[in-house]
Each structure stands twice: as structure tokens, then as C-alpha cells.
Design an enzyme around this catalytic site. Sequence first.
Site, PDB file in Angstrom:
ATOM      1  N   SER A 132       0.789  -1.236   0.000  1.00 51.42           N
ATOM      2  CA  SER A 132       0.000   0.000   0.000  1.00 51.42           C
ATOM      3  C   SER A 132       0.819   1.284   0.000  1.00 51.42           C
ATOM      4  O   SER A 132       0.243   2.374  -0.036  1.00 51.42           O
ATOM      5  CB  SER A 132      -0.952   0.006   1.194  1.00 51.42           C
ATOM      6  OG  SER A 132      -2.004  -0.904   0.978  1.00 51.42           O
ATOM      7  N   SER A 173      -5.734   3.104   4.532  1.00 53.94           N
ATOM      8  CA  SER A 173      -5.285   2.182   3.489  1.00 53.94           C
ATOM      9  C   SER A 173      -6.419   1.319   2.948  1.00 53.94           C
ATOM     10  O   SER A 173      -6.199   0.163   2.573  1.00 53.94           O
ATOM     11  CB  SER A 173      -4.138   1.303   3.999  1.00 53.94           C
ATOM     12  OG  SER A 173      -3.220   1.029   2.977  1.00 53.94           O
ATOM     13  N   LYS A 232      -0.260   3.656  -2.619  1.00 54.34           N
ATOM     14  CA  LYS A 232      -1.339   4.641  -2.542  1.00 54.34           C
ATOM     15  C   LYS A 232      -0.819   6.087  -2.536  1.00 54.34           C
ATOM     16  O   LYS A 232      -1.588   7.013  -2.845  1.00 54.34           O
ATOM     17  CB  LYS A 232      -2.218   4.366  -1.318  1.00 54.34           C
ATOM     18  CG  LYS A 232      -3.002   3.048  -1.428  1.00 54.34           C
ATOM     19  CD  LYS A 232      -3.895   2.820  -0.218  1.00 54.34           C
ATOM     20  CE  LYS A 232      -4.773   1.591  -0.368  1.00 54.34           C
ATOM     21  NZ  LYS A 232      -4.064   0.330  -0.124  1.00 54.34           N
TER      22      LYS A 232
END
Length: 272
Positions: free
Chosen positions: A42, A100, A45
Site C-alpha cells: 500500500s 489504506s 497509494k
Amino acid sequence: LLLAGAPALAGLDIHSAVALIIDHNGNRLYSRNATEVRPIASITKLMTAMVVMDAGVPLDDPITITEQDRDRLRWSRSRLYIDEATLSRRDMLRVALMSSDNRAAHALGRTTFAGGTQAFVDAMNAKAASLGMRDSQFADASGLDARNVSTAEDLVRLIHAAAQYPFIREVTSTGEFTAHPYLATKRGPLEYRNTNPLTRDSRWQVELSKTGYIHEAGRCLVMQAVVAGRRLYVVLLNAQGKLTPVADSNRLRDWLRTHRETRTASVASRGD
């Protein structure tokens, strides 16, 4: 930003398999496997958020979670229920960055460009190339795909670039957030907490951060933070324990504080 040089933090005990710590002047303070290409989970992101911001799409536009946003790769959970949850693009970014949430990230990738998710992934890779992230590749907006890969050195470039966006800095350094995705139903608001607990630790001055985890990537944490009076870029990847990146960060903080105090005491004793 990245300068060569021997690591300066001799004796610092870092447990993450990949680590890179660089100060704001580009001095390399600690390095371990910094050019190893690894899945980044993640941490992806941060790139997702930059591509959304660069696209200039209205942040107030509502986005509804649909069946397309369901994670069919790892079946991760989300409190953003399909065909029910609707948030502004701005709050969808908050949920994706702070907690997340993978459905939120996928929805951002799905709705930013007319070409849908593939156009978004193409834009992610173009952005990476423009930042000089030569050893990085992106395959989705969430990081669930293990083909999202990078190196610690490339991720310092990513952190530095993301920190130029005030919104990304503000969201990723905030400890908590309340979302209201169900205004049209009887469901209540959702309380989210930053997946990086250091954002809620008064001993830390976190300016930007993102965590990540999938099995192939291990536990990951990247940060821009001021530690012992120095702005640092911290990349910790492929840690095996859930709390290992946080523990590594605290060991870094304690090391810098102890040695700064030691140097100050030494200078004072010499009368310099």
C-alpha cells in the site's frame, strides 16, 4: 536528493530487511539493500494520490463504491459497502491514504480518467518515470498486486514528490478521521485511524507517512519526519513482525536523540 556516502548511523539496530534513511540534504545515514526491487504493497497509494491530484478532477465529486471495487485478489475487508458507500473524491483519498482502504483506492483509479483503471495505471507509471523512479513499476491503484514494485532509493523520490502536495502531507500525518459515507441510509459515520501509530505519538513530528502490507512485501513504512531537529526520509520494507517498522523508527529516534545529546554535552565540556 540521494547522495552517495557511507552510512553515518553506526550501531543503529534496524530489523527491517530493506532500509534507507536520508536527511533533507541528501546525506545517506543508513542503508540496507536500498537497490533491491521489492513489492511495496500500500505504499502504492501515495502514487495513487499524486496521480489523482495531478489529474485536476474535482475533489468534491461524489464517488460510490461499486462491485468493480471489490478485492477479488486477496479478499481484503472494507467498511465501504458496495452500492451503498458514497464519499467525495477528497474523502475517498483520505480513507485510502489514512486507513489504506483498498476499495477506496480502486474507486479512485476507476473514476479519475475516462479510460478507467488501465488509464490510471498508465498514468502511475508515467509519473514514476518522470520522478526518475527507474526501478519501479505499478500494476494497480491499491498495492494489492505484488507487481507493484520499487526500491528504497526510488521510494525516497516518491516521498519527496508526495510531500510537495499539502493535502497528501496533511492527510497522511493526521491520526484520525471521521467519514460519512452513508448519509442516504441509516448507517452511522465511520471512524478511521491512521495505520501508522506514530502519527498519534506526541514524541513524533510526522510530516508524511504510509504503511503497507501484503505477504510478498512484508511490513512496510515510509515517512518524512523531523527527528532530533533533522528532517529525514525513512524507508523500511520487508519487515517480518507487524510492529517491526514502528520499532525500527523508535530505535532510530532514540539513537539520534541520544547521540545529539552526547555531542552537545561533549561540545559544552570543551567550551567550544
